[in-house]
Scaffold this motif. Structure first.
Motif, short mmCIF file in Angstrom:
data_model
loop_
_atom_site.label_atom_id
_atom_site.label_comp_id
_atom_site.label_asym_id
_atom_site.label_seq_id
_atom_site.Cartn_x
_atom_site.Cartn_y
_atom_site.Cartn_z
N VAL A 129 -9.43 13.51 2.90
CA VAL A 129 -8.98 12.26 2.29
C VAL A 129 -8.88 11.21 3.39
O VAL A 129 -8.15 11.40 4.36
N LEU B 150 -0.47 6.92 6.00
CA LEU B 150 0.34 7.29 4.83
C LEU B 150 -0.27 6.70 3.56
O LEU B 150 -0.38 7.39 2.53
N ALA C 161 -3.65 16.62 7.98
CA ALA C 161 -3.62 16.67 6.51
C ALA C 161 -4.83 15.96 5.92
O ALA C 161 -5.45 16.45 4.97
N ARG D 273 0.82 -1.22 0.00
CA ARG D 273 0.00 0.00 0.00
C ARG D 273 0.85 1.26 0.00
O ARG D 273 0.41 2.29 -0.51
N VAL D 274 2.02 1.20 0.61
CA VAL D 274 2.86 2.40 0.66
C VAL D 274 4.21 2.19 -0.03
O VAL D 274 5.00 3.12 -0.11
N ARG E 20 -7.73 17.95 3.80
CA ARG E 20 -7.97 17.57 2.40
C ARG E 20 -9.17 16.64 2.24
O ARG E 20 -9.49 16.24 1.12
N LEU F 198 -3.16 8.65 2.38
CA LEU F 198 -2.77 9.90 1.72
C LEU F 198 -2.16 9.63 0.35
O LEU F 198 -2.44 10.32 -0.62
N LEU F 199 -1.31 8.59 0.29
CA LEU F 199 -0.57 8.35 -0.95
C LEU F 199 -1.45 7.78 -2.04
O LEU F 199 -1.23 8.03 -3.21
N GLU F 200 -2.45 6.97 -1.65
CA GLU F 200 -3.25 6.29 -2.66
C GLU F 200 -4.56 7.00 -2.96
O GLU F 200 -5.42 6.44 -3.58
N ALA F 201 -4.70 8.21 -2.45
CA ALA F 201 -5.95 8.92 -2.69
C ALA F 201 -6.12 9.17 -4.18
O ALA F 201 -5.19 9.60 -4.85
N LEU G 283 -0.44 13.83 10.18
CA LEU G 283 -1.13 13.06 9.15
C LEU G 283 -2.65 13.19 9.28
O LEU G 283 -3.37 13.28 8.28
#
Lengths: 195, 486
Positions: B385, B444, B379, B205-206, B383, B447-450, B376
């Motif tokens: 997310v 993480l 954020a 996932r990350v 956003r 956030l990264l895979e949004a 995190l």
């Protein structure tokens, strides 16, 4: 990009806790690469977003913090290993017992004197301020059962640093069966609980 | 030699049983699933042995081996019937230059794992509660062969459940002696398996590099690593509570029932490890279920409720046994629910909170973990997310911290609150810190895979927390790409 930014930072910034010189720079570099990896992964579309910047910053932080702890942790664990190795588990238990006021030889004498189905009560003197002797006596003397609450239920009374003790409420002590040193003895309990 | 062979066989039983349990959830396991399998095996086997003990039968090594074989059986016979699972395997490909940093983090983690296991072989049993309580109970299980009230009621904390004493007692049985040094290996393996399991789950996932960096960070968290060699119940309960939180968060994110299956097993293991597991699981269940709310109700809310109820059912044998033996808690838990508590005892509550925060907020102990989590969460909320995962990652550690404040506030330790805090808060806080650390990579990932989103004005309103990460998964599963609901 983050690597380039890190490389342009002033030299004092490389003072990673516990690390100096090339090790600090290596740590910083690896952390920056990890952060860059996270940032690149987040960039599903052109341009920087708040999400990608925050993610990259957090990854940079955890990578840097982890790496900066590595040397210290390795040294501590290594020192502990060298301090502990070569000591058998029985010897190590004896050392711990000594720290809480239990003499392993005294416990060994008790194990010979109290039958395996016996029930004992530990009477500690006023200088003993912890339950350490009680716990270690129970641990070492299993399958004998320690009586924690009512001394009159126990057939055997173990005296630990209890010089002159003999007048426990409701209990009369017989002649010592084991006398190890002043205050350390084993005696029969002459009384029984009436209820 | 017997010690080494016994220890290897003992831990292979856990591994095999864990792969068996894993196969029920998602078919054949890979070698990289070893950490997850080990922890599943520890949970499944030791809960089974503990339940037998409450029924009056303390099993020996032969029964343990038979139980291991029973758990391994699904992996052998039911591979073809395993439920489809999201792929957690790394793609096979040629090495790239970017693999070098991964190797660097991996080598660093491996070096630490080596020194930790090497130390655990010779580490003496010095921690007070270890020999006065946990190992005492382990020895009593072997010597008496039953849950004699003589020891479990007479020793400290007789209400503490059996998983940790069982872990130690079977180690003693397999190595053939009550070696209080070698038994530390089990704790080292649990810690390493935990890091390996989480890294495995989050790596797809990350990314492997971020997962490797996270692994090193968690392994070396001073607040965690200092407790690993102590042979107490705090690390097992923290590990299993953290895995429960992680799997519930994965359910929130992906809505796959198999994650709730893992949540049930890990949650039950947390309860069977130490009393602190009860408060952790209560908070995870309540917060998680509330954040699961969505339409249809039966598909989003009922499954986590059933899973949480199943955890409680798995723990019922211990509750029944302690109740039947008249063993109560050492503090009046209902007092903590009284509404006037914080008013009457506010000084104690504030003092407890300050002490606990001095542990968790200490940058040299938990390496800025609460601040990274807060960043995190902020954020994600700004956003919009992965709001559910973000709120879960915030509310579970905060709720657990609050529950510990209440527990310390109502404590009646005869030596006083200061002594109680000084001797336990640094260990107890491990659960809060480790849960936050475990949820960090999932935050993480969120956030990264949004998925790409339009401008902020087009975000769903707060009243429509049908999160995008959930919709994202549904879109990917659907053969037809659908637009978000208006």
């Amino acid at each position: 990009m983050l690597v380039a930014v890190a490389a342009t930072l002033p030299l004092w910034f490389t003072a990673v806790p516990g690390l100096h010189g090339w090790a600090a720079w290596l740590t910083l570099g690896l952390a920056a690469i990890a952060a860059a990896s996270a940032a690149v992964r987040a960039r599903r579309r052109p341009g920087w977003t708040l999400e990608s910047m925050v993610a990259a910053a957090v990854v940079f932080a955890i990578a840097l913090l982890g790496l900066s702890r590595l040397v210290t942790s390795l040294q501590v664990r290594d020192a502990e290993y060298h301090a502990d190795r070569g000591v058998s588990y029985r010897a190590a238990e004896g050392q711990v017992q000594a720290q809480v006021g239990i003499d392993p030889q005294f416990i060994a004498l008790l194990a010979r004197a109290i039958p395996k189905d016996g029930r004992f009560y530990v009477l500690a003197g006023p200088k003993v301020t912890t339950s350490g002797p009680h716990s270690w006596a129970q641990y070492e003397l299993m399958p004998r059962i320690e009586e924690y609450w009512k001394p009159c239920r126990a057939k055997w009374i173990v005296l630990v640093d209890a010089t002159g003790a003999g007048n426990v409420t409701g209990v009369r002590l017989g002649k010592p069966i084991v006398s190890y040193k002043p205050g350390y003895a084993l005696a029969r309990n002459l009384d029984r609980c009436t209820r | 030699m017997h010690t080494v062979v016994g220890l290897v066989v003992y831990n292979l039983c856990f591994l095999g049983a864990g792969y068996g349990v894993l196969s029920l959830a998602r078919g054949r396991g890979a070698l990289a699933d070893a950490g997850l399998a080990f922890l599943l095996g520890v949970a499944a086997l030791l809960i089974a042995m503990s339940v037998l003990a409450t029924w009056g039968y303390v099993a020996g090594a032969p029964v343990f081996l038979v139980a291991s074989a029973v758990f391994v059986a699904p992996a052998v016979f039911r591979r073809g019937l395993a439920l489809p699972r999201p792929s957690l395997r790394l793609p096979r490909r040629r090495p790239r230059p970017t693999d070098l940093p991964v190797a660097a983090f991996g080598l660093a983690a491996a070096a630490y794992a080596f020194v930790l296991v090497r130390l655990s072989i010779v580490d003496p049993l010095t921690e007070w509660d270890a020999w006065a309580m946990w190992t005492m109970k382990a020895k009593a299980l072997i010597v008496y062969g039953n849950l004699g009230v003589a020891d479990f009621a007479g020793a400290a904390h007789p209400d503490y459940p059996l998983l940790v004493p069982m872990l130690q007692s079977f180690a003693f049985r397999f190595i053939g002696q009550m070696n209080t040094e070698v038994v530390h290996v089990e704790y080292a393996l649990i810690a390493l398996a935990f890091v390996g399991a989480v890294a495995r789950i989050v790596s797809v996932r990350v990314g492997v590099l971020v997962a490797a960096a996270w692994s090193l960070y968690v392994l070396l968290l001073p607040g965690f690593e200092a407790n690993v060699p102590d042979a107490l119940g705090d690390v097992p309960v923290a590990v299993y509570a953290s895995l429960s939180a992680l799997t519930f968060a994965l359910w929130l994110r992906e809505r796959r029932l198999s994650w709730l299956g893992f949540y049930t097993i890990f949650g039950a293991a947390a309860l069977w490890s130490k009393n602190e597991g009860s408060s952790a699981l209560l908070i995870i269940a309540v917060v998680g279920t509330l954040l699961s709310v969505g339409r249809p109700f039966a598909r989003n809310v009922v499954p986590p409720m059933v899973a949480s109820a199943a955890i409680y059912v798995l723990f019922l044998p211990w509750l029944h046994w302690t109740s039947a033996e008249g063993i109560g808690h050492d503090r009046n838990l209902t007092a903590g629910l009284h509404p006037s508590l914080l008013i009457h005892e506010h000084a104690r509550a504030v003092h407890s909170l300050k002490d606990l925060w001095s542990q968790l907020g200490n940058s040299s102990t938990w390496l800025f973990l609460p601040y990274l989590t807060g960043l995190l969460v902020a954020a994600a909320l700004v956003r919009r997310v992965g709001v559910r995962v973000a709120l879960f990652s915030l509310l579970v550690p905060v709720g657990l911290l609050a529950s510990y404040v209440v527990i310390y506030t109502i404590s009646t330790d005869p030596l006083g609150l200061d002594w109680y805090l000084a001797t336990s808060s640094s260990r107890v806080i491990t659960g809060v810190g480790l849960i936050a650390a475990t949820l960090l990579p999932l935050q993480l990932a969120t956030l990264l895979e949004a998925p790409p989103s339009p401008d902020v004005g087009a975000q769903p309103a707060w009243t429509r927390w049908r999160t995008r990460e959930y919709d994202h998964v549904r879109w990917k599963k659907s053969p037809i790409v659908r637009l978000p609901e208006k």
